[in-house]
Scaffold this motif. Sequence first.
Motif, short mmCIF file in Angstrom:
data_model
loop_
_atom_site.label_atom_id
_atom_site.label_comp_id
_atom_site.label_asym_id
_atom_site.label_seq_id
_atom_site.Cartn_x
_atom_site.Cartn_y
_atom_site.Cartn_z
N ALA A 266 0.83 -1.20 0.00
CA ALA A 266 0.00 0.00 0.00
C ALA A 266 0.87 1.26 0.00
O ALA A 266 0.59 2.23 -0.72
CB ALA A 266 -0.93 -0.01 1.21
N LEU A 267 1.93 1.23 0.79
CA LEU A 267 2.85 2.37 0.81
C LEU A 267 3.56 2.52 -0.53
O LEU A 267 3.80 3.63 -1.01
CB LEU A 267 3.88 2.18 1.94
CG LEU A 267 3.35 2.31 3.36
CD1 LEU A 267 4.40 1.84 4.37
CD2 LEU A 267 2.93 3.75 3.66
N ASP A 268 3.89 1.38 -1.14
CA ASP A 268 4.54 1.41 -2.46
C ASP A 268 3.59 1.97 -3.51
O ASP A 268 4.00 2.75 -4.38
CB ASP A 268 4.98 0.00 -2.83
CG ASP A 268 5.67 -0.05 -4.18
OD1 ASP A 268 6.51 0.82 -4.45
OD2 ASP A 268 5.37 -0.96 -4.97
N GLU A 269 2.32 1.60 -3.43
CA GLU A 269 1.33 2.12 -4.38
C GLU A 269 1.17 3.63 -4.21
O GLU A 269 1.09 4.37 -5.20
CB GLU A 269 -0.02 1.42 -4.15
CG GLU A 269 -1.09 1.78 -5.17
CD GLU A 269 -0.75 1.33 -6.58
OE1 GLU A 269 -1.21 1.97 -7.54
OE2 GLU A 269 0.00 0.34 -6.72
N ALA A 270 1.16 4.09 -2.97
CA ALA A 270 1.07 5.53 -2.71
C ALA A 270 2.32 6.25 -3.24
O ALA A 270 2.22 7.35 -3.81
CB ALA A 270 0.91 5.79 -1.21
N ARG A 271 3.46 5.62 -3.08
CA ARG A 271 4.71 6.21 -3.58
C ARG A 271 4.68 6.32 -5.09
O ARG A 271 5.02 7.37 -5.67
CB ARG A 271 5.90 5.35 -3.14
CG ARG A 271 7.26 5.83 -3.65
CD ARG A 271 8.34 4.84 -3.27
NE ARG A 271 8.18 3.58 -3.98
CZ ARG A 271 8.77 3.29 -5.13
NH1 ARG A 271 9.54 4.20 -5.74
NH2 ARG A 271 8.59 2.11 -5.70
N ARG A 272 4.27 5.25 -5.75
CA ARG A 272 4.22 5.28 -7.22
C ARG A 272 3.19 6.28 -7.72
O ARG A 272 3.39 6.97 -8.73
CB ARG A 272 3.94 3.88 -7.76
CG ARG A 272 5.13 2.94 -7.57
CD ARG A 272 4.99 1.68 -8.38
NE ARG A 272 3.99 0.77 -7.80
CZ ARG A 272 3.55 -0.32 -8.42
NH1 ARG A 272 3.98 -0.61 -9.63
NH2 ARG A 272 2.67 -1.11 -7.83
N GLY A 273 2.08 6.41 -6.98
CA GLY A 273 1.09 7.41 -7.34
C GLY A 273 1.61 8.82 -7.20
O GLY A 273 1.34 9.70 -8.04
N ALA A 274 2.38 9.05 -6.13
CA ALA A 274 2.96 10.37 -5.90
C ALA A 274 3.99 10.70 -6.98
O ALA A 274 4.08 11.86 -7.43
CB ALA A 274 3.59 10.43 -4.52
N ILE A 275 4.75 9.71 -7.40
CA ILE A 275 5.73 9.93 -8.47
C ILE A 275 5.02 10.26 -9.77
O ILE A 275 5.43 11.16 -10.52
CB ILE A 275 6.63 8.69 -8.63
CG1 ILE A 275 7.53 8.53 -7.40
CG2 ILE A 275 7.47 8.78 -9.90
CD1 ILE A 275 8.31 7.23 -7.37
N GLN B 100 6.18 21.85 -6.91
CA GLN B 100 6.67 21.77 -5.54
C GLN B 100 5.81 20.82 -4.70
O GLN B 100 6.33 20.01 -3.92
CB GLN B 100 6.69 23.15 -4.90
CG GLN B 100 7.28 23.17 -3.50
CD GLN B 100 7.33 24.56 -2.91
OE1 GLN B 100 6.61 25.46 -3.34
NE2 GLN B 100 8.17 24.76 -1.91
N SER B 101 4.49 20.93 -4.87
CA SER B 101 3.60 20.04 -4.15
C SER B 101 3.84 18.59 -4.54
O SER B 101 3.84 17.69 -3.68
CB SER B 101 2.14 20.43 -4.45
OG SER B 101 1.25 19.52 -3.84
N GLY B 102 4.08 18.36 -5.83
CA GLY B 102 4.37 17.01 -6.29
C GLY B 102 5.67 16.48 -5.72
O GLY B 102 5.77 15.31 -5.34
N GLU B 103 6.69 17.32 -5.64
CA GLU B 103 7.98 16.92 -5.07
C GLU B 103 7.84 16.57 -3.60
O GLU B 103 8.39 15.57 -3.12
CB GLU B 103 9.00 18.04 -5.25
CG GLU B 103 9.46 18.23 -6.70
CD GLU B 103 10.34 19.45 -6.87
OE1 GLU B 103 10.37 20.30 -5.95
OE2 GLU B 103 11.00 19.56 -7.93
N GLN B 104 7.08 17.40 -2.88
CA GLN B 104 6.88 17.13 -1.45
C GLN B 104 6.10 15.84 -1.24
O GLN B 104 6.42 15.04 -0.35
CB GLN B 104 6.15 18.31 -0.81
CG GLN B 104 6.99 19.58 -0.73
CD GLN B 104 6.20 20.79 -0.27
OE1 GLN B 104 4.96 20.78 -0.25
NE2 GLN B 104 6.90 21.85 0.10
N GLY B 105 5.08 15.62 -2.06
CA GLY B 105 4.30 14.39 -1.95
C GLY B 105 5.11 13.16 -2.25
O GLY B 105 5.01 12.14 -1.54
N ALA B 106 5.96 13.22 -3.29
CA ALA B 106 6.79 12.08 -3.65
C ALA B 106 7.82 11.80 -2.57
O ALA B 106 8.08 10.63 -2.22
CB ALA B 106 7.47 12.34 -5.00
#
Length: 421
Positions: free
Chosen positions: A32-41, A82-88
Amino acid sequence: MHDIKAVRAEPAAFDAAMARRGLPPVAERLLALDEARRGAITALETARAEKKRRSKEIGALKGRGEHEEADRLIAAMNAGEQSGEQGAAAAEAALTAALEVLPNLLDPEVPDGPDETANVVLHQHGEPPRPNFAPRQHFELGESLGLMDFAGAAKLAGARFTVLRGALARLERALGQWMLSLHADEHGYTEHSVPLLVNDATMYGTGQLPKFAEDLFRTTDGRWLIPTAEVPLTNLARDEILAESALPLRMTALTPSFRSEAGSAGRDTRGMLRQHQFWKVELVSVTAPEASAEEHERMTACAERVLTGLGLVWRRVLLCSGDTGFSSARTYDLEVWLPGQGAWREISSCSNCRDFQARRMRARYRGADGKVKGLVHTLNGSGVAVGRALIAVMETHQQADGSILVPEVLRPWMGGIERIG
């Protein structure tokens, strides 16, 4: 550290591997954390693509003199990026935090078991002696000789410290110097002198941080006292791409080691078996993956030679799943027989960590063609703990009158002294 790709490929197998360590299922949370990470990327890449796509539009606005609207679009694009970088970054940190506290995968041959009672004795060298007198423990011998002072050490530093004097202080020094020279001159390890204070990244690389901070001593400027020379020696490979032709790297060092002994209240409070500060000769190897199993056997044999040379009774033990350390895939303990205690006690641990530490350290190697082949494997072992070797020598070679025979290999380092008494 584990590769999330491996978890993604076989989540059930990963959970089964963690279950051997006594841990509940974790793969679902990791995925689940990996899916969130890939979504953020993906969100970050979308924001960057949008910024690039609209650059011509912003240029056109400026060309028409519509600077206010151009500035508004630039600000919006920058804010989105910037928001995308922070989320990733946050998603990456969350996944890393979940992975970095999980122990290494165990070798299939490691026996299952909750604690040291399930360890397996593989080989024993010699039989426990049966002296015709009541053998004394090391602290009884040392205090009767006037060469081991626990009260003085407590006055200076508190509990779990020792002051050695005279011949015992020299015997401790002789042990360290002999072992270091044996490994450097005959076993092919390169001698090192390393810092005793290291930074967070170094402690993280070998797995002490973040999980085991309470076991360490930290200075007021944020450095850490090393618990073993394994930490600085292994981290020499951090962020390096080593030539395959240079492997294996074999390193050794004689250093003090510092441990808080958190959780050891009430254990081994008498004597110097469990100290906050002690000397140890450490062995570290960095190898190609296919060579690490053989290197593990070689390293353990080097430590065993120390014990045989000192005339000690010892045995090799394969640790079970519940007793194998956090970073290790497979560990041999070497235990010596202590006549004064009438018990086997660990004097060396030799571990194959495989690529677990290397992934944390980003330590890789390249082939003759210059191409990176992957992560190295790291191994470490005590070659051996000097304080415990001193204890073993004292108790094994004690005489009825309370004197101690000096093992022959140490006599050149002792100025020819054959007996302490």
